[in-house]
Design a protein around this motif. Structure first.
Motif, PDB file in Angstrom:
ATOM      1  N   GLU A 142       0.767  -1.314  -0.010  1.00 27.45           N
ATOM      2  CA  GLU A 142       0.039   0.125   0.084  1.00 27.45           C
ATOM      3  C   GLU A 142       0.870   1.380  -0.016  1.00 27.45           C
ATOM      4  N   VAL A 143       2.091   1.046  -0.234  1.00 27.11           N
ATOM      5  CA  VAL A 143       3.032   2.238  -0.343  1.00 27.11           C
ATOM      6  C   VAL A 143       2.916   3.527  -1.110  1.00 27.11           C
ATOM      7  N   PRO A 144       2.271   2.981  -2.403  1.00 27.52           N
ATOM      8  CA  PRO A 144       1.792   4.050  -3.380  1.00 27.52           C
ATOM      9  C   PRO A 144       0.997   5.048  -2.844  1.00 27.52           C
ATOM     10  N   ALA A 145      -0.307   4.482  -2.189  1.00 28.84           N
ATOM     11  CA  ALA A 145      -1.250   5.234  -1.536  1.00 28.84           C
ATOM     12  C   ALA A 145      -0.745   5.857  -0.320  1.00 28.84           C
ATOM     13  N   LEU A 146       0.137   5.364   0.482  1.00 26.75           N
ATOM     14  CA  LEU A 146       0.484   5.814   1.676  1.00 26.75           C
ATOM     15  C   LEU A 146       1.216   6.858   1.428  1.00 26.75           C
ATOM     16  N   SER A 147       1.912   6.919   0.398  1.00 24.20           N
ATOM     17  CA  SER A 147       2.882   7.940  -0.431  1.00 24.20           C
ATOM     18  C   SER A 147       2.148   9.261  -0.466  1.00 24.20           C
ATOM     19  N   LEU A 148       0.910   9.379  -0.868  1.00 26.15           N
ATOM     20  CA  LEU A 148       0.131  10.436  -0.894  1.00 26.15           C
ATOM     21  C   LEU A 148      -0.189  10.940   0.385  1.00 26.15           C
ATOM     22  N   GLN A 149      -0.118  10.244   1.523  1.00 24.54           N
ATOM     23  CA  GLN A 149      -0.553  10.964   2.671  1.00 24.54           C
ATOM     24  C   GLN A 149       0.406  11.863   3.273  1.00 24.54           C
ATOM     25  N   GLY A 150      -0.122  12.841   4.196  1.00 24.22           N
ATOM     26  CA  GLY A 150       0.805  13.726   4.619  1.00 24.22           C
ATOM     27  C   GLY A 150       1.046  13.189   6.123  1.00 24.22           C
ATOM     28  N   VAL A 151       1.307  14.221   6.907  1.00 24.34           N
ATOM     29  CA  VAL A 151       1.432  13.875   8.535  1.00 24.34           C
ATOM     30  C   VAL A 151       0.050  13.681   9.095  1.00 24.34           C
ATOM     31  N   ASP A 152      -0.080  12.542   9.619  1.00 23.94           N
ATOM     32  CA  ASP A 152      -1.402  12.252  10.286  1.00 23.94           C
ATOM     33  C   ASP A 152      -1.183  11.344  11.264  1.00 23.94           C
ATOM     34  N   ILE A 153      -2.322  10.831  11.706  1.00 19.63           N
ATOM     35  CA  ILE A 153      -2.321   9.918  13.045  1.00 19.63           C
ATOM     36  C   ILE A 153      -1.868   8.638  12.574  1.00 19.63           C
ATOM     37  N   ALA A 154      -2.183   8.452  11.333  1.00 18.20           N
ATOM     38  CA  ALA A 154      -1.665   6.829  10.731  1.00 18.20           C
ATOM     39  C   ALA A 154      -0.375   6.884  10.167  1.00 18.20           C
ATOM     40  N   THR A 155       0.040   7.931   9.526  1.00 13.00           N
ATOM     41  CA  THR A 155       1.592   7.820   9.102  1.00 13.00           C
ATOM     42  C   THR A 155       2.509   8.082  10.395  1.00 13.00           C
ATOM     43  N   ILE A 156       2.263   8.734  11.341  1.00  8.76           N
ATOM     44  CA  ILE A 156       2.654   9.007  12.187  1.00  8.76           C
ATOM     45  C   ILE A 156       2.905   7.826  13.340  1.00  8.76           C
TER      46      ILE A 156
END
Ligand SMILES: N[C@@H](CCC(=O)N[C@@H](CS)C(=O)NCC(=O)O)C(=O)O
Length: 202
Positions: A142-156
């Protein structure tokens, strides 16, 4: 001023600290070193959290909040931050990734307890390893989708989970098995919020 029951080794505590840092609230937290021993729950911690878990946040009025995600959302509201997106398209994506990363952190804690026992149960070790690899494969895909995310509770939370692997699970050599995820993690490792909250012994 708020008081956080804290340890430099807990990935759940780190998640709260990274949120506080990203939200510009880190100087509002007083850290108290608390050893959340599973076998000997400390009285001082239990007064603030009957579950005897860290992180636990004690507020000015003496009341307390527990569970890292609740504390993070409280800090986010206080700072009017955007770590918990509300728009439906983002909200469930982020909460799902948060649950996966946080759940994997729970597995890592259980796995470590089991493998440090004098006589670990082989089926349990195998089950933890299986969940670990399945979850890591899912994130890696899911990295392609994750890479579109900024700083949020999931990526932190995902970054803190990977940081915990570098601290306690070096033997998994996870970067070799999950190279896309390793690539995703690179800029995260360099963030001030991550550099200033690295796990240390002691
Ligand atoms: N769901 C909790 C998990 C916190 C947790 O498991 N903390 C560990 C330290 S990493 C702990 O306090 N363990 C002591 C115990 O369970 O007795 C959260 O997200 O805050």
């Amino acid at each position: 001023m708020m008081t956080l029951h804290w340890s430099p080794r807990s990935p759940f505590v780190r998640k709260v600290l990274v949120c506080a840092h990203e939200l510009g609230l880190k100087d509002r937290l007083t850290l108290v070193r608390t050893l959340a021993s599973t076998k000997e729950p400390p009285e001082a911690l239990m007064r603030d959290n009957p579950l005897s878990k860290i992180p636990t946040l004690v507020l000015d009025d003496g009341s307390s909040l527990m569970d890292s995600v609740v504390i993070c959302e409280y800090l986010n509201d206080m700072a009017h931050g955007d770590l918990f997106p509300q728009a439906a398209g983002q909200k469930w994506k982020v909460l799902r990734w948060h649950a996966l990363a946080n759940g994997l952190m729970d597995v890592l804690i259980l796995w470590r307890h089991e493998r440090e026992r004098p006589h670990p149960e082989a089926p349990l070790l195998a089950a933890y390893a299986k969940k670990f690899h399945a979850s890591m494969s899912r994130f890696n895909a899911e990295v392609p989708a994750l890479s579109l995310q900024g700083v949020d509770i999931a990526t932190i939370t995902l970054a803190c989970m990977l940081g915990y692997l570098d601290y306690r699970y070096v033997d998994t050599a996870w970067r070799e098995g999950y190279p896309a995820l390793a690539h995703w993690f690179k800029p995260w490792e360099a963030r001030d919020s991550m550099l200033s909250t690295r796990a240390v012994d002691g």
